[in-house]
Write an enzyme that holds these catalytic residues in place. Sequence first.
Site, PDB file in Angstrom:
ATOM      1  CB  SER A 148     -46.098  12.101   8.548  1.00 39.65           C
ATOM      2  OG  SER A 148     -46.356  12.121   6.775  1.00 39.65           O
ATOM      3  CG  ASP A 152     -50.541   5.178   7.252  1.00 42.35           C
ATOM      4  OD1 ASP A 152     -49.734   4.061   6.720  1.00 42.35           O
ATOM      5  OD2 ASP A 152     -49.988   6.103   7.820  1.00 42.35           O
ATOM      6  CG  ASN A 181     -49.349  16.106   4.321  1.00 44.28           C
ATOM      7  OD1 ASN A 181     -50.155  15.057   4.428  1.00 44.28           O
ATOM      8  ND2 ASN A 181     -48.646  16.379   4.524  1.00 44.28           N
ATOM      9  N   GLY A 197     -48.527  15.742   8.641  1.00 43.89           N
ATOM     10  CA  GLY A 197     -49.167  16.954   8.549  1.00 43.89           C
ATOM     11  C   GLY A 197     -49.305  18.193   7.496  1.00 43.89           C
ATOM     12  CG  HIS A 248     -47.373   7.455   7.364  1.00 43.58           C
ATOM     13  ND1 HIS A 248     -48.628   7.601   7.233  1.00 43.58           N
ATOM     14  CD2 HIS A 248     -47.560   9.072   7.510  1.00 43.58           C
ATOM     15  CE1 HIS A 248     -49.284   8.593   6.983  1.00 43.58           C
ATOM     16  NE2 HIS A 248     -48.125   9.994   6.723  1.00 43.58           N
TER      17      HIS A 248
END
Length: 231
Positions: free
Chosen positions: A37, A183, A102, A74, A186
Amino acid sequence: MAFTLAALIWIIPGGPVWAEAGETPKEPLEIVALGDSLTAGYQLPPGKGFAEQLGKELAEKGYNTSVMNAGVSGDTSSGGLARLDWAVGPETDAVILELGSNDALRGIDPELTRQNLAAIIEELQSRGIAVLLAGMLAPPNMGADYERAFNPIYPDLAEEYGVLLYPFFLDGVAAEPALNLGDGMHPNEEGIEVMVDRIFPAVEKLIARVREKAAPAGETAKEITHKDGEG
């Protein structure tokens, strides 16, 4: 990180760069940004992700390139290895390899991450594709033992395979609220701008490696880079 399976793949032209007057323009150098991502441009407007902003910056600096966004939100190193054949086409000259964040967030065995990234590098090198390895760091909450096992993966692989290394993909952006989405994980548009600015010298070295390999006999990489950009 968002564990979705949506792939965002765009091609960002670097813009035509002509050689001497009357000559046919060279084909653009094809760069694939293979990642998760952080590469895909998670929750960013069209044209504002890493690959898009990098392509724009390269064009502004006079490089004749196209940058493909092969980021999947992801994705893990295992996922990147599984889709390598179709994500990196036969026309590819260079890859920016950004995978592993991840893996760390999920607590995947660092040895598996190391094996997957090594397999990706080996396959790319067997195809004559230059590699820039974008490093990641384990989140502190994973503990010191996990950090000691995970963090050396990228410099170790860069040394073992002789590929270029950018030590930390989120350098200057991680833990900076103003440069991240809500969040806190990111990058936002401004964060991507910082990332592109900081990784740009390494991308120039990547391009120089490709040009050096493609240089006609008697022509140096410096001469080719000068024709194609500011080098």
